[in-house]
Motif scaffolding. Sequence first.
Motif, mmCIF file in Angstrom:
data_model
loop_
_atom_site.group_PDB
_atom_site.id
_atom_site.type_symbol
_atom_site.label_atom_id
_atom_site.label_comp_id
_atom_site.label_asym_id
_atom_site.label_seq_id
_atom_site.Cartn_x
_atom_site.Cartn_y
_atom_site.Cartn_z
ATOM 1 N N LEU A 47 -8.112 1.391 -3.935
ATOM 2 C CA LEU A 47 -7.761 0.971 -5.082
ATOM 3 C C LEU A 47 -7.037 2.166 -5.937
ATOM 4 C CD1 LEU A 47 -11.656 1.363 -6.698
ATOM 5 C CD2 LEU A 47 -10.014 -0.484 -6.701
ATOM 6 N N GLY A 48 -7.184 3.130 -4.646
ATOM 7 C CA GLY A 48 -6.074 4.500 -5.033
ATOM 8 C C GLY A 48 -4.664 4.006 -5.208
ATOM 9 N N ILE A 87 6.771 2.970 -1.187
ATOM 10 C CA ILE A 87 5.466 3.263 -1.649
ATOM 11 C C ILE A 87 4.040 3.347 -1.797
ATOM 12 C CG2 ILE A 87 5.356 5.006 -3.838
ATOM 13 C CD1 ILE A 87 8.257 4.542 -4.699
ATOM 14 N N GLY A 88 4.042 2.087 -1.680
ATOM 15 C CA GLY A 88 2.326 1.831 -1.427
ATOM 16 C C GLY A 88 2.203 2.172 0.002
ATOM 17 N N ALA A 148 -0.996 4.952 0.358
ATOM 18 C CA ALA A 148 -2.705 4.540 0.838
ATOM 19 C C ALA A 148 -2.708 4.835 2.512
ATOM 20 C CB ALA A 148 -2.254 2.759 1.936
ATOM 21 N N VAL A 149 -1.645 5.491 3.247
ATOM 22 C CA VAL A 149 -1.877 6.515 4.183
ATOM 23 C C VAL A 149 -2.193 8.146 3.374
ATOM 24 C CG1 VAL A 149 -0.589 8.044 6.093
ATOM 25 C CG2 VAL A 149 -0.235 5.447 6.223
ATOM 26 N N TRP A 150 -1.854 8.402 3.129
ATOM 27 C CA TRP A 150 -2.792 9.537 2.137
ATOM 28 C C TRP A 150 -3.589 9.447 1.999
ATOM 29 C CZ3 TRP A 150 -4.688 11.266 -2.071
ATOM 30 C CH2 TRP A 150 -4.811 12.435 -2.518
ATOM 31 N N PRO A 169 -7.503 1.491 11.721
ATOM 32 C CA PRO A 169 -6.903 0.262 10.907
ATOM 33 C C PRO A 169 -5.752 0.541 10.182
ATOM 34 C CG PRO A 169 -8.651 1.261 10.983
ATOM 35 C CD PRO A 169 -8.581 1.611 11.994
ATOM 36 N N ILE A 170 -5.453 2.024 9.698
ATOM 37 C CA ILE A 170 -4.080 2.775 8.671
ATOM 38 C C ILE A 170 -2.771 1.585 10.456
ATOM 39 C CG2 ILE A 170 -3.986 4.382 9.725
ATOM 40 C CD1 ILE A 170 -2.921 3.076 6.136
#
Length: 298
Positions: free
Chosen positions: A82-83, A197-198, A202-204, A275-276
């Motif tokens: 969602l973020g 950027i996504g 997502a990593v952040w 996972p990331i």
Amino acid sequence: MERMKAIGLFPIFNTVLMLLLCFSVLYPFAYMLAVSLNEGTDAAKGGVYLWPRAFTFYNYEVVLGNDIIRRAYLITIARTVLGTIGGLAVTLLAAYALSYRLLPGRKWLLGYVLFTMLFNGGLIPFYIQIYNMGLVNSFWVYIIPFLFSAWNMFVMMKFIQGVPEALIESAEIDGANPVRVLWQIIIPLSLPMLAAIGLFTAVWHWNDWFAGAFYVSKQELVPVQTFLQQLLNAQDISQIMGQNDSTRGTERLAQTRNVTLMSIKMATVMVSAIPILCVYPFLQKFFVKGVLIGSVKG
């Protein structure tokens, strides 16, 4: 002749240096993986460095079999999805609007956004704002305050301004409104930038533990990284898993399967990191292209 020797030595030196850097990055990961796949009591004796000596999956059974860890994992996944989607949407819309040079008050808006990027109000004003918005001890504290990024907005805006104006003007002549221009021209051309950027966003979100530690006190809303931070500071399992049937079952399994707190920590680190890491191979092409384009146009 001496110059040729120096040139010939440079590739060797560069290769050795790169191998040492790769080893320094990969070794901690390999060590944690080996300990997580080794019996905890056996790993506590030492000597496990790159390969498990007493191979077992029981550490992962303990980690994935606990309700609190599974709930934290779901919170992290939901927050990341969602973020990332919400952050890309809000940032892209802001960048698209501010890319129009004839936008009324554009310079003032850009100055305001730049000011917020350079100067921060601090932790206490930010907490007061979140509290007044009713986001404390809420899942949405992970989403709403971080939907907009000034840096990402400027990168997107520079990329959008690099789109040929003739292409946009021809679409407008054909009757396309701004929404259609965004959907059919800007977004398809911006896929590499959006992917880059996504991925950063997502990593952040996946790695952030700060918000869960300071803005949430309910254990059922804690993400996996905050749970990992609690676990690393814990002295025993019951400190962070509570006293319930699931925890007692976890402790009994730990006793019968030679599981220690350190082995559980390592398994939790691997569960939160793998996972990331699996996302990178699928987005690598767009990621590299987007970063290069952003560096040239920025």
